[in-house]
Design an enzyme around this catalytic site. Structure first.
Site, mmCIF file in Angstrom:
data_model
loop_
_atom_site.group_PDB
_atom_site.id
_atom_site.type_symbol
_atom_site.label_atom_id
_atom_site.label_comp_id
_atom_site.label_asym_id
_atom_site.label_seq_id
_atom_site.Cartn_x
_atom_site.Cartn_y
_atom_site.Cartn_z
ATOM 1 N N LYS A 79 0.859 -1.190 0.000
ATOM 2 C CA LYS A 79 0.000 0.000 0.000
ATOM 3 C C LYS A 79 0.887 1.229 0.000
ATOM 4 C CE LYS A 79 -4.561 0.756 0.369
ATOM 5 N NZ LYS A 79 -5.633 -0.183 0.020
ATOM 6 N N GLY A 182 -20.796 6.149 4.425
ATOM 7 C CA GLY A 182 -19.883 6.629 3.390
ATOM 8 C C GLY A 182 -20.463 6.370 2.010
ATOM 9 N N GLY A 184 -19.057 7.305 -1.060
ATOM 10 C CA GLY A 184 -18.065 7.568 -2.104
ATOM 11 C C GLY A 184 -18.223 6.590 -3.260
ATOM 12 N N VAL A 186 -17.514 3.530 -3.649
ATOM 13 C CA VAL A 186 -18.043 2.202 -3.307
ATOM 14 C C VAL A 186 -19.443 2.317 -2.688
ATOM 15 C CG1 VAL A 186 -17.702 0.115 -1.928
ATOM 16 C CG2 VAL A 186 -15.730 1.227 -3.017
HETATM 17 N N1 PHE Z 1 -8.195 0.359 -3.181
HETATM 18 C C1 PHE Z 1 -8.034 -0.947 -3.749
HETATM 19 C C2 PHE Z 1 -8.196 -1.973 -2.629
HETATM 20 O O1 PHE Z 1 -8.087 -1.648 -1.449
HETATM 21 C C3 PHE Z 1 -6.670 -1.032 -4.322
HETATM 22 C C4 PHE Z 1 -6.553 -1.505 -5.722
HETATM 23 C C5 PHE Z 1 -7.298 -1.006 -6.761
HETATM 24 C C6 PHE Z 1 -5.591 -2.451 -6.016
HETATM 25 C C7 PHE Z 1 -7.140 -1.449 -8.037
HETATM 26 C C8 PHE Z 1 -5.420 -2.914 -7.293
HETATM 27 C C9 PHE Z 1 -6.203 -2.415 -8.310
HETATM 28 O O2 PHE Z 1 -8.454 -3.129 -2.872
#
Ligand code: PHE
Length: 351
Positions: A79, A182, A184, A186
């Site tokens: 990350k 939330g 956003g 998602v």
């Molecule tokens: N924000 C996504 C997650 O937590 C990260 C991600 C997005 C990783 C797209 C790879 C491709 O899963």
């Protein structure tokens, strides 16, 4: 203390970059490359202090390791966190994203990134100017596969159906009360799925525009932030930031299950026991929210078409969640421990 945070973390490597022009810190945490190169989103926000930013990167990267391991996706966990100062000038955004891309480029394939809280596919286009070919989820116009948000939402939705099946013996969401925290990329898309399935949707957000949109135009019941945890509902779906399940909030909950898209929902893995004791079914965050990463990686590394990606997400999230619920029930352990066990088995087998 930064030293103790890293010493007590069980990951592999942390890259620390101080962005002199803006005063931002960039942390790239590589938790595990056991199953493949590390992948994970780039989160951009301001933090209370630098330690909090590092801690977020460390914890989120571990979540990515488990997220990929459980369904058997051949990537490791990582990350990136860009911790911007509180007085950050938006004008310097493209430049810092390009410097972030250059850093990823220097890592030469150790770390791949995509969007996360505070970044979008448009931002990935900018990061890719210097960071290609290690950047996922660029816009469709730039040749990427777009935002992961709708796929994450689809996975969470099918996961909520699976939770209903487990709790009520019936997948239907008709008249089930679902509280989405939330709205956003998602949470907003999840609300659409829930509404179409006939659920009674409630929502909470802190953004005025989002509140007006969902309350006034969608006519959904708005729950103010201070009332979220004590609001009665069937399913509580956290889709904002992490650590919402903690010693303070768990005693207040009046839901049958927690199933949402946010990463790191548990302040501490131990909190899962507390949920179990209260008779609340917990869908482990990294199991139910894998849809975005699964779809994007599938489309960009396996050549999946969009509808195939949707199909994979809608099949895999329920399948794995059922497996987790079954293992937890037969072993008498928390769903978090069950998911962790499945992940650890794959990690130790290296596949
Ligand atoms: N924000 C996504 C997650 O937590 C990260 C991600 C997005 C990783 C797209 C790879 C491709 O899963």
């Amino acid at each position: 203390m930064m030293e103790s945070l890293i010493r007590e973390w069980d990951g592999e490597t942390v890259i620390v970059h101080y962005d002199r022009p803006t005063g931002a810190w960039i942390f790239i945490a590589i938790h595990s490359t056991r199953l493949g190169p590390a992948a994970g989103g780039t989160r951009m926000k301001s933090y209370h202090d630098v330690e909090a930013a590092l801690q977020d990167a460390l914890r989120l990267s571990a979540g990515m390791t488990y997220k990929f391991a459980v369904p058997g996706i051949p990537f490791g966990g990582g990350k990136a966190v860009i911790a911007i100062p509180s007085e950050f000038d938006k004008q310097s955004c493209p430049a810092i994203l390009r410097r972030h891309g250059a850093l990823i480029q220097q890592l030469g394939g150790l770390f791949f990134t995509g969007p996360d809280f505070g970044t979008t596919s448009e931002d990935m286009d900018i990061i890719a100017e210097t960071g290609a070919p290690y950047i996922f989820s660029r816009t469709l116009a730039a040749g990427g596969s777009g935002s992961p948000g709708p796929f994450t939402a689809l996975g969470v939705f099918t996961g909520i159906q699976t939770v209903c099946e487990h709790l009520f013996g019936d997948m239907t969401l008709k008249s089930r009360r679902v509280l989405v925290q939330g709205t956003g990329s998602v949470g907003g898309a999840l609300i659409d799925h829930l509404g179409a399935a006939g659920a009674k949707v409630m929502f909470s957000d802190v953004d005025e525009g989002a509140i007006r949109h969902f309350r006034d135009e969608f006519e959904l019941k708005f729950v103010p932030a201070e009332a979220v945890y004590r609001t009665e509902c069937d399913i509580f779906a956290p889709c904002a930031l992490g650590a919402v399940l903690n010693a303070d909030t768990i005693p207040q909950l009046k839901c049958r299950a927690v199933a949402g898209g946010a990463n790191n929902q548990l302040a501490d893995p131990e909190n899962a026991k507390h949920l179990l004791d209260r008779g609340i079914l917990y869908a482990p965050d990294y199991v139910i929210n894998v849809g975005g990463a699964m779809a994007i990686l599938g489309m960009e590394t396996q050549g999946w078409a969009r509808d195939q990606a949707e199909k994979e997400v809608a099949e895999n999230v329920p399948r794995v969640l059922r497996q987790v619920f079954e293992l937890a029930a037969t072993e008498g352990i928390t769903t978090e421990a069950a998911a962790r066990r499945i992940a650890e088995e794959r990690l130790s087998a290296g596949m």
